[in-house]
Design a protein around this motif. Structure first.
Motif, mmCIF file in Angstrom:
data_model
loop_
_atom_site.group_PDB
_atom_site.id
_atom_site.type_symbol
_atom_site.label_atom_id
_atom_site.label_comp_id
_atom_site.label_asym_id
_atom_site.label_seq_id
_atom_site.Cartn_x
_atom_site.Cartn_y
_atom_site.Cartn_z
ATOM 1 N N LEU A 256 9.291 11.964 3.560
ATOM 2 C CA LEU A 256 9.410 12.004 5.019
ATOM 3 C C LEU A 256 10.842 11.813 5.511
ATOM 4 O O LEU A 256 11.122 11.976 6.689
ATOM 5 N N GLY A 257 11.738 11.436 4.601
ATOM 6 C CA GLY A 257 13.149 11.337 4.947
ATOM 7 C C GLY A 257 13.536 10.112 5.755
ATOM 8 O O GLY A 257 14.586 10.105 6.394
ATOM 9 N N LEU A 258 12.713 9.075 5.726
ATOM 10 C CA LEU A 258 13.055 7.856 6.460
ATOM 11 C C LEU A 258 14.051 7.027 5.654
ATOM 12 O O LEU A 258 13.849 6.798 4.468
ATOM 13 N N ASP A 259 15.127 6.590 6.311
ATOM 14 C CA ASP A 259 16.049 5.678 5.634
ATOM 15 C C ASP A 259 15.543 4.250 5.822
ATOM 16 O O ASP A 259 14.509 4.025 6.463
ATOM 17 N N SER A 260 16.246 3.288 5.250
ATOM 18 C CA SER A 260 15.798 1.887 5.297
ATOM 19 C C SER A 260 15.552 1.411 6.723
ATOM 20 O O SER A 260 14.560 0.749 7.008
ATOM 21 N N MET A 261 16.466 1.726 7.607
ATOM 22 C CA MET A 261 16.345 1.286 8.997
ATOM 23 C C MET A 261 15.146 1.953 9.672
ATOM 24 O O MET A 261 14.412 1.305 10.433
ATOM 25 N N ALA A 262 14.935 3.223 9.403
ATOM 26 C CA ALA A 262 13.817 3.946 10.002
ATOM 27 C C ALA A 262 12.477 3.384 9.511
ATOM 28 O O ALA A 262 11.522 3.291 10.274
ATOM 29 N N VAL A 263 12.416 3.005 8.235
ATOM 30 C CA VAL A 263 11.194 2.406 7.684
ATOM 31 C C VAL A 263 10.903 1.095 8.418
ATOM 32 O O VAL A 263 9.764 0.840 8.830
ATOM 33 N N ILE A 264 11.930 0.290 8.616
ATOM 34 C CA ILE A 264 11.749 -0.987 9.314
ATOM 35 C C ILE A 264 11.307 -0.740 10.758
ATOM 36 O O ILE A 264 10.401 -1.412 11.264
ATOM 37 N N GLU A 265 11.900 0.231 11.428
ATOM 38 C CA GLU A 265 11.501 0.566 12.800
ATOM 39 C C GLU A 265 10.050 1.022 12.854
ATOM 40 O O GLU A 265 9.296 0.626 13.752
ATOM 41 N N MET A 266 9.656 1.849 11.885
ATOM 42 C CA MET A 266 8.269 2.341 11.847
ATOM 43 C C MET A 266 7.304 1.187 11.632
ATOM 44 O O MET A 266 6.266 1.095 12.278
ATOM 45 N N LEU A 267 7.626 0.298 10.700
ATOM 46 C CA LEU A 267 6.740 -0.828 10.423
ATOM 47 C C LEU A 267 6.667 -1.766 11.618
ATOM 48 O O LEU A 267 5.620 -2.342 11.899
ATOM 49 N N TYR A 268 7.749 -1.874 12.378
ATOM 50 C CA TYR A 268 7.741 -2.672 13.596
ATOM 51 C C TYR A 268 6.769 -2.060 14.612
ATOM 52 O O TYR A 268 5.996 -2.765 15.252
ATOM 53 N N ARG A 269 6.798 -0.745 14.739
ATOM 54 C CA ARG A 269 5.859 -0.064 15.651
ATOM 55 C C ARG A 269 4.418 -0.289 15.213
ATOM 56 O O ARG A 269 3.539 -0.504 16.035
ATOM 57 N N ILE A 270 4.191 -0.249 13.910
ATOM 58 C CA ILE A 270 2.843 -0.467 13.380
ATOM 59 C C ILE A 270 2.399 -1.899 13.666
ATOM 60 O O ILE A 270 1.249 -2.145 14.028
ATOM 61 N N GLU A 271 3.322 -2.853 13.533
ATOM 62 C CA GLU A 271 3.013 -4.245 13.863
ATOM 63 C C GLU A 271 2.557 -4.362 15.320
ATOM 64 O O GLU A 271 1.588 -5.060 15.622
ATOM 65 N N GLU A 272 3.243 -3.652 16.211
ATOM 66 C CA GLU A 272 2.882 -3.689 17.624
ATOM 67 C C GLU A 272 1.521 -3.049 17.879
ATOM 68 O O GLU A 272 0.709 -3.592 18.617
ATOM 69 N N VAL A 273 1.280 -1.894 17.257
ATOM 70 C CA VAL A 273 0.016 -1.179 17.468
ATOM 71 C C VAL A 273 -1.178 -2.013 17.008
ATOM 72 O O VAL A 273 -2.208 -2.069 17.684
ATOM 73 N N PHE A 274 -1.042 -2.677 15.876
ATOM 74 C CA PHE A 274 -2.158 -3.426 15.299
ATOM 75 C C PHE A 274 -2.082 -4.931 15.562
ATOM 76 O O PHE A 274 -2.917 -5.681 15.068
ATOM 77 N N ASN A 275 -1.093 -5.355 16.325
ATOM 78 C CA ASN A 275 -0.931 -6.759 16.682
ATOM 79 C C ASN A 275 -0.942 -7.659 15.443
ATOM 80 O O ASN A 275 -1.752 -8.583 15.330
ATOM 81 N N LEU A 276 -0.064 -7.343 14.511
ATOM 82 C CA LEU A 276 0.061 -8.160 13.305
ATOM 83 C C LEU A 276 1.528 -8.266 12.934
ATOM 84 O O LEU A 276 2.366 -7.573 13.492
ATOM 85 N N GLN A 277 1.822 -9.171 12.023
ATOM 86 C CA GLN A 277 3.199 -9.331 11.547
ATOM 87 C C GLN A 277 3.224 -9.070 10.052
ATOM 88 O O GLN A 277 2.406 -9.618 9.300
ATOM 89 N N ILE A 278 4.141 -8.223 9.629
ATOM 90 C CA ILE A 278 4.289 -7.891 8.218
ATOM 91 C C ILE A 278 5.436 -8.736 7.665
ATOM 92 O O ILE A 278 6.587 -8.541 8.052
ATOM 93 N N PRO A 279 5.130 -9.689 6.770
ATOM 94 C CA PRO A 279 6.191 -10.527 6.202
ATOM 95 C C PRO A 279 7.184 -9.687 5.394
ATOM 96 O O PRO A 279 6.815 -8.681 4.788
ATOM 97 N N ASP A 280 8.434 -10.104 5.403
ATOM 98 C CA ASP A 280 9.487 -9.370 4.701
ATOM 99 C C ASP A 280 9.146 -9.121 3.237
ATOM 100 O O ASP A 280 9.428 -8.053 2.703
ATOM 101 N N GLN A 281 8.531 -10.101 2.566
ATOM 102 C CA GLN A 281 8.239 -9.929 1.148
ATOM 103 C C GLN A 281 7.192 -8.832 0.899
ATOM 104 O O GLN A 281 7.096 -8.306 -0.200
ATOM 105 N N ASP A 282 6.427 -8.455 1.925
ATOM 106 C CA ASP A 282 5.429 -7.395 1.767
ATOM 107 C C ASP A 282 6.027 -6.000 1.945
ATOM 108 O O ASP A 282 5.422 -5.007 1.549
ATOM 109 N N LEU A 283 7.210 -5.915 2.528
ATOM 110 C CA LEU A 283 7.823 -4.621 2.799
ATOM 111 C C LEU A 283 8.112 -3.834 1.527
ATOM 112 O O LEU A 283 8.015 -2.610 1.517
ATOM 113 N N VAL A 284 8.447 -4.516 0.457
ATOM 114 C CA VAL A 284 8.811 -3.866 -0.805
ATOM 115 C C VAL A 284 7.684 -2.968 -1.316
ATOM 116 O O VAL A 284 7.940 -1.880 -1.828
ATOM 117 N N GLY A 285 6.454 -3.385 -1.161
ATOM 118 C CA GLY A 285 5.320 -2.621 -1.680
ATOM 119 C C GLY A 285 4.850 -1.493 -0.783
ATOM 120 O O GLY A 285 3.933 -0.766 -1.137
#
Length: 113
Positions: free
Chosen positions: A36-65
């Motif tokens: 999909l061509g997402l760089d590191s920053m774009a991945v973090i931005e996308m996951l932030y949007r997902i956190e907002e949509v689902f009202n949850l927080q993704i811990p940093d240690q889970d991002l690797v997987g």
């Protein structure tokens, strides 16, 4: 409880909106960076949007997987759906088990001093 297809649809739609692509072109097997061509920053931005949509927080240690669309969907599904084992375990908690036990009978033997 959110259904798997609801989670999947919302995540794929969020990716499609972010990437300005048709949601049908995004597959669960797609790698966020390689396909999909997402760089590191774009991945973090996308996951932030997902956190907002689902009202949850993704811990940093889970991002690797979370490297593919499917992994993100599975992760979010696991976080928004209550675990079935916990509901059954709650029925058999020690507090409830103790409440079902009869009270100890007082000793009928007299105590000699």
């Amino acid at each position: 409880m959110a259904k798997t297809s609801d989670v999947s649809d919302k995540i794929i739609q969020a990716l499609a909106d972010y990437l300005k692509r048709d949601a049908a072109s995004i597959q669960t097997t797609h790698h966020l960076r390689d396909d999909l061509g997402l760089d590191s920053m774009a991945v973090i931005e996308m996951l932030y949007r997902i956190e907002e949509v689902f009202n949850l927080q993704i811990p940093d240690q889970d991002l690797v997987g979370l490297t593919t669309v499917g992994q993100v969907i599975a992760y979010v599904q696991g976080r928004v759906a209550p675990p079935k084992a916990s509901a059954k375990a709650a029925e058999h908690t020690p507090a409830k088990a103790a409440a079902k036990k009869p009270a100890a009978k007082p000793s009928t033997k007299s105590k000699k001093a």
